[in-house]
Design a protein around this motif. Structure first.
Motif, PDB file in Angstrom:
ATOM      1  N   VAL A 130      -4.907   2.733  -8.275  1.00  0.00           N
ATOM      2  CA  VAL A 130      -4.437   3.793  -8.004  1.00  0.00           C
ATOM      3  C   VAL A 130      -5.575   4.978  -7.923  1.00  0.00           C
ATOM      4  CG1 VAL A 130      -2.709   5.869  -8.613  1.00  0.00           C
ATOM      5  CG2 VAL A 130      -2.076   3.599  -9.422  1.00  0.00           C
ATOM      6  N   ALA A 131      -5.235   5.610  -6.763  1.00  0.00           N
ATOM      7  CA  ALA A 131      -6.350   6.448  -6.442  1.00  0.00           C
ATOM      8  C   ALA A 131      -5.525   8.014  -6.185  1.00  0.00           C
ATOM      9  CB  ALA A 131      -7.061   6.166  -5.123  1.00  0.00           C
ATOM     10  N   LYS A 132      -6.240   8.868  -5.757  1.00  0.00           N
ATOM     11  CA  LYS A 132      -5.727  10.319  -5.648  1.00  0.00           C
ATOM     12  C   LYS A 132      -4.398  10.271  -4.737  1.00  0.00           C
ATOM     13  CE  LYS A 132      -6.958  15.281  -4.813  1.00  0.00           C
ATOM     14  NZ  LYS A 132      -7.839  15.894  -4.023  1.00  0.00           N
ATOM     15  N   ASP A 133      -4.485   9.795  -3.700  1.00  0.00           N
ATOM     16  CA  ASP A 133      -3.416  10.022  -2.867  1.00  0.00           C
ATOM     17  C   ASP A 133      -2.813   8.584  -2.113  1.00  0.00           C
ATOM     18  OD1 ASP A 133      -5.516   9.698  -1.353  1.00  0.00           O
ATOM     19  OD2 ASP A 133      -5.167  11.425   0.030  1.00  0.00           O
ATOM     20  N   TRP A 134      -3.247   7.282  -2.693  1.00  0.00           N
ATOM     21  CA  TRP A 134      -2.875   6.171  -2.314  1.00  0.00           C
ATOM     22  C   TRP A 134      -3.102   5.263  -3.564  1.00  0.00           C
ATOM     23  CZ3 TRP A 134      -5.920   1.769  -1.278  1.00  0.00           C
ATOM     24  CH2 TRP A 134      -7.368   1.795  -1.434  1.00  0.00           C
ATOM     25  N   ALA A 135      -2.326   4.205  -3.277  1.00  0.00           N
ATOM     26  CA  ALA A 135      -2.452   2.952  -4.427  1.00  0.00           C
ATOM     27  C   ALA A 135      -1.826   1.619  -3.867  1.00  0.00           C
ATOM     28  CB  ALA A 135      -1.354   3.501  -5.590  1.00  0.00           C
ATOM     29  N   LEU A 136      -2.511   0.544  -4.624  1.00  0.00           N
ATOM     30  CA  LEU A 136      -2.052  -0.585  -4.178  1.00  0.00           C
ATOM     31  C   LEU A 136      -1.209  -1.376  -5.351  1.00  0.00           C
ATOM     32  CD1 LEU A 136      -5.657  -1.660  -2.855  1.00  0.00           C
ATOM     33  CD2 LEU A 136      -3.643  -1.505  -1.548  1.00  0.00           C
ATOM     34  N   GLY A 137       0.016  -1.457  -4.699  1.00  0.00           N
ATOM     35  CA  GLY A 137       1.063  -1.954  -5.669  1.00  0.00           C
ATOM     36  C   GLY A 137       1.053  -3.656  -5.759  1.00  0.00           C
ATOM     37  N   VAL A 138       1.494  -4.135  -6.920  1.00  0.00           N
ATOM     38  CA  VAL A 138       1.564  -5.777  -6.926  1.00  0.00           C
ATOM     39  C   VAL A 138       2.882  -6.367  -6.985  1.00  0.00           C
ATOM     40  CG1 VAL A 138      -0.592  -5.656  -8.030  1.00  0.00           C
ATOM     41  CG2 VAL A 138       1.511  -5.623  -9.382  1.00  0.00           C
ATOM     42  N   LYS A 139       3.001  -7.416  -6.906  1.00  0.00           N
ATOM     43  CA  LYS A 139       4.428  -8.191  -6.849  1.00  0.00           C
ATOM     44  C   LYS A 139       4.971  -7.811  -8.177  1.00  0.00           C
ATOM     45  CE  LYS A 139       2.426 -11.621  -3.672  1.00  0.00           C
ATOM     46  NZ  LYS A 139       1.976 -12.860  -3.761  1.00  0.00           N
ATOM     47  N   LEU A 155       0.891  -0.995  -0.118  1.00  0.00           N
ATOM     48  CA  LEU A 155       0.008   0.082   0.207  1.00  0.00           C
ATOM     49  C   LEU A 155       0.813   1.097  -0.050  1.00  0.00           C
ATOM     50  CD1 LEU A 155      -3.131   0.719   1.954  1.00  0.00           C
ATOM     51  CD2 LEU A 155      -1.327   2.262   2.258  1.00  0.00           C
ATOM     52  N   TYR A 156       0.722   2.065  -0.898  1.00  0.00           N
ATOM     53  CA  TYR A 156       1.379   3.412  -0.819  1.00  0.00           C
ATOM     54  C   TYR A 156       0.700   4.375  -0.443  1.00  0.00           C
ATOM     55  CZ  TYR A 156       4.643   0.721  -4.219  1.00  0.00           C
ATOM     56  OH  TYR A 156       5.565  -0.167  -4.815  1.00  0.00           O
ATOM     57  N   TRP A 157       0.881   5.054   0.631  1.00  0.00           N
ATOM     58  CA  TRP A 157       0.121   6.153   1.159  1.00  0.00           C
ATOM     59  C   TRP A 157       0.713   7.346   1.168  1.00  0.00           C
ATOM     60  CZ3 TRP A 157      -4.534   6.229   2.494  1.00  0.00           C
ATOM     61  CH2 TRP A 157      -5.104   7.129   3.540  1.00  0.00           C
ATOM     62  N   LYS A 158      -0.009   8.305   0.432  1.00  0.00           N
ATOM     63  CA  LYS A 158       0.462   9.814   0.348  1.00  0.00           C
ATOM     64  C   LYS A 158       1.869   9.998  -0.217  1.00  0.00           C
ATOM     65  CE  LYS A 158      -2.592  11.607   3.815  1.00  0.00           C
ATOM     66  NZ  LYS A 158      -2.911  12.423   5.063  1.00  0.00           N
ATOM     67  N   GLN A 159       2.395   9.038  -1.317  1.00  0.00           N
ATOM     68  CA  GLN A 159       3.471   8.832  -2.086  1.00  0.00           C
ATOM     69  C   GLN A 159       3.224   8.425  -3.356  1.00  0.00           C
ATOM     70  OE1 GLN A 159       6.394   5.765  -0.768  1.00  0.00           O
ATOM     71  NE2 GLN A 159       5.093   5.367   0.696  1.00  0.00           N
ATOM     72  N   ARG A 160       4.253   8.817  -4.193  1.00  0.00           N
ATOM     73  CA  ARG A 160       4.148   8.296  -5.628  1.00  0.00           C
ATOM     74  C   ARG A 160       4.494   6.637  -5.650  1.00  0.00           C
ATOM     75  NH1 ARG A 160       4.581  10.607 -10.368  1.00  0.00           N
ATOM     76  NH2 ARG A 160       5.297  12.477  -9.430  1.00  0.00           N
ATOM     77  N   ALA A 161       3.813   5.854  -6.311  1.00  0.00           N
ATOM     78  CA  ALA A 161       3.912   4.376  -6.229  1.00  0.00           C
ATOM     79  C   ALA A 161       5.251   3.983  -7.127  1.00  0.00           C
ATOM     80  CB  ALA A 161       2.734   3.737  -7.030  1.00  0.00           C
ATOM     81  N   LYS A 162       5.944   3.256  -6.698  1.00  0.00           N
ATOM     82  CA  LYS A 162       7.334   2.751  -7.081  1.00  0.00           C
ATOM     83  C   LYS A 162       7.548   1.745  -8.155  1.00  0.00           C
ATOM     84  CE  LYS A 162       9.592   4.334  -2.516  1.00  0.00           C
ATOM     85  NZ  LYS A 162      10.006   3.705  -1.336  1.00  0.00           N
ATOM     86  N   GLY A 163       6.158   0.966  -8.416  1.00  0.00           N
ATOM     87  CA  GLY A 163       6.076  -0.032  -9.294  1.00  0.00           C
ATOM     88  C   GLY A 163       4.696  -0.156  -9.746  1.00  0.00           C
ATOM     89  N   ARG A 164       4.460  -1.355 -10.456  1.00  0.00           N
ATOM     90  CA  ARG A 164       3.257  -1.663 -11.001  1.00  0.00           C
ATOM     91  C   ARG A 164       2.138  -1.610 -10.038  1.00  0.00           C
ATOM     92  NH1 ARG A 164       1.971  -6.136 -13.213  1.00  0.00           N
ATOM     93  NH2 ARG A 164       3.421  -7.511 -12.096  1.00  0.00           N
ATOM     94  N   CYS A 165       1.101  -1.191 -10.389  1.00  0.00           N
ATOM     95  CA  CYS A 165      -0.127  -1.295  -9.386  1.00  0.00           C
ATOM     96  C   CYS A 165      -1.385  -1.680  -9.888  1.00  0.00           C
ATOM     97  CB  CYS A 165      -0.471   0.326  -8.934  1.00  0.00           C
ATOM     98  SG  CYS A 165       0.738   1.219  -7.723  1.00  0.00           S
ATOM     99  N   TRP A 166      -2.175  -2.461  -8.910  1.00  0.00           N
ATOM    100  CA  TRP A 166      -3.428  -2.773  -9.309  1.00  0.00           C
ATOM    101  C   TRP A 166      -4.369  -1.772  -9.418  1.00  0.00           C
ATOM    102  CZ3 TRP A 166      -7.501  -3.331  -5.368  1.00  0.00           C
ATOM    103  CH2 TRP A 166      -8.657  -4.269  -5.970  1.00  0.00           C
TER     104      TRP A 166
END
Length: 288
Positions: free
Chosen positions: A278-287, A265-276
Motif C-alpha cells: 500500500v502506497a500513498k495513492d495506489w496499492a496492490l491487492g491480493v487474491k 491494482l488500486y489506483w487513486k482509490q481505497r483498497a477493497k481487500g487485503r493488500c501486498w
C-alpha cells in the motif's frame, strides 16, 4: 551457415528456452531483426557472470545470437537487455497485431524493432529514450521500420497516446500516472517494480530484486499479475524514486515474496481487500 540462418536458429533457441516455441510470430520477429545493427562502440562489451564488462576481441555478429547481454554505456551501467527475458515478457503480454505500443526506455531500439515486427504495418510503436545519445542511435537504427517513432524524453512524465501496451524497460518504485491513465480499455502495462540499490558487479543503480508487474485495464479497474522476479537498471530522470519511508515499505514487501498473490491494482482509490503493498495513492491487492 550465413548470418540469417544464425538469427533463425537464435530465435528458435531463445523461444524454446522460455517455453514459447509455439509462438511463431514472436520467433519470426526475433529472427527478422539484426541485433548487431543496434549496438554502439568500436568494440562490444558483454555482461557475463564472469565479468561485468567483458571486451570482446572481435565484433563478430555471430557472437550476439545467444542469451548474452551487451553493454550500451559501460560508464552508466546501461545494456541492451536479456533476449530470453524479453522473449518471455513479450510472449506473456499476448498478441499485438495492429496495436499501439509505447516502449519506454528504448535504448538504441533493438526491442522496439521486435515490437514493430509484432504490431505489423497497421500497428504503431512509440519508442521513448531518456538519454539523448542513445535516442539519436535509436532514431537512426529504426529508420527501416516505418511504423516506429522515436522520442527523446523522460518516459515517466511526457505525454503519451492511448495505448494497447506500455512496455517499460527500467525499474521504478511506482508506476507513472501517464502509464496507468493512457491505457485503452483492455490495454496492458508491463513494468519492473523495485527499489534502487548499488550492486558491486555493476556501475550505476539497479533494482536487483524487482518484480515484473503486468497490469490490464478493465474499464475503471485494473487487474494485476506479478509475473516473476527480474533485475533491471533503475530509472533516471525526475520522479525516479519515491520517498524514503515508502521505499522502505516497498523493499520490505519485495523481500516478503508475497507478490505471487497480487491480483489487483488500486489506483487513486481505497483498497477493497487485503493488500501486498500500500502506497500513498495506489496499492496492490491480493487474491482473497
Amino acid at each position: 551457415m550465413n548470418i540469417r540462418e544464425v538469427r533463425q536458429l537464435y530465435a528458435r533457441q531463445i523461444l524454446a528456452m522460455v517455453g514459447a516455441d509455439r509462438d511463431k510470430k514472436l520467433e519470426k520477429a526475433f529472427s527478422a531483426v539484426p541485433r548487431e545493427h543496434f549496438l554502439v562502440g568500436r568494440r562490444w562489451h558483454a555482461v557475463t557472470p564472469w565479468a561485468p564488462h567483458l571486451r570482446l576481441q572481435t565484433n563478430d555478429p555471430t557472437l550476439l545470437y545467444q542469451d548474452v547481454v551487451i553493454s550500451l554505456d559501460p560508464k552508466r551501467g546501461v545494456n541492451n537487455g536479456s533476449p530470453s527475458l524479453h522473449a518471455w515478457l513479450m510472449h506473456r503480454v499476448g498478441p499485438l497485431t495492429g496495436a499501439t505500443v509505447v516502449h519506454v526506455g528504448a535504448g538504441t531500439g533493438y526491442f522496439s524493432a521486435i515490437l514493430a515486427e509484432l504490431v505489423g504495418k497497421k500497428g504503431r510503436v512509440l519508442a521513448i529514450e531518456y538519454d539523448k545519445s542513445l535516442a539519436k542511435f535509436a532514431r537512426e537504427n529504426l529508420r527501416l521500420w516505418g511504423n516506429v517513432e522515436v522520442l527523446n524524453a523522460d518516459g515517466k512524465n511526457c505525454a503519451l497516446p492511448l495505448a494497447d501496451l506500455i512496455y517499460v524497460n527500467f525499474a521504478v518504485s511506482r508506476p507513472a500516472v501517464t502509464w496507468i491513465e493512457n491505457l485503452k480499455e483492455g490495454g496492458r502495462l508491463l513494468f519492473p517494480l523495485g527499489t534502487p540499490e548499488a550492486e558491486a558487479r555493476f556501475v550505476g543503480r539497479h533494482a536487483m530484486h524487482a518484480v515484473a508487474l503486468l497490469v490490464r485495464r478493465r474499464r475503471k479497474e485494473f487487474a494485476a499479475e506479478a509475473l516473476r522476479e527480474v533485475s533491471f537498471v533503475f530509472a533516471e530522470g525526475t520522479d525516479a524514486a519515491v520517498g524514503a519511508s515508502e521505499e522502505r515499505r516497498l523493499r520490505k514487501a519485495l523481500a516478503s515474496k508475497g507478490w505471487q498473490n497480487v491480483s489487483t491494482l488500486y489506483w487513486k482509490q481505497r483498497a477493497k481487500g487485503r493488500c501486498w503493498y500500500v502506497a500513498k495513492d495506489w496499492a496492490l491487492g491480493v487474491k482473497s
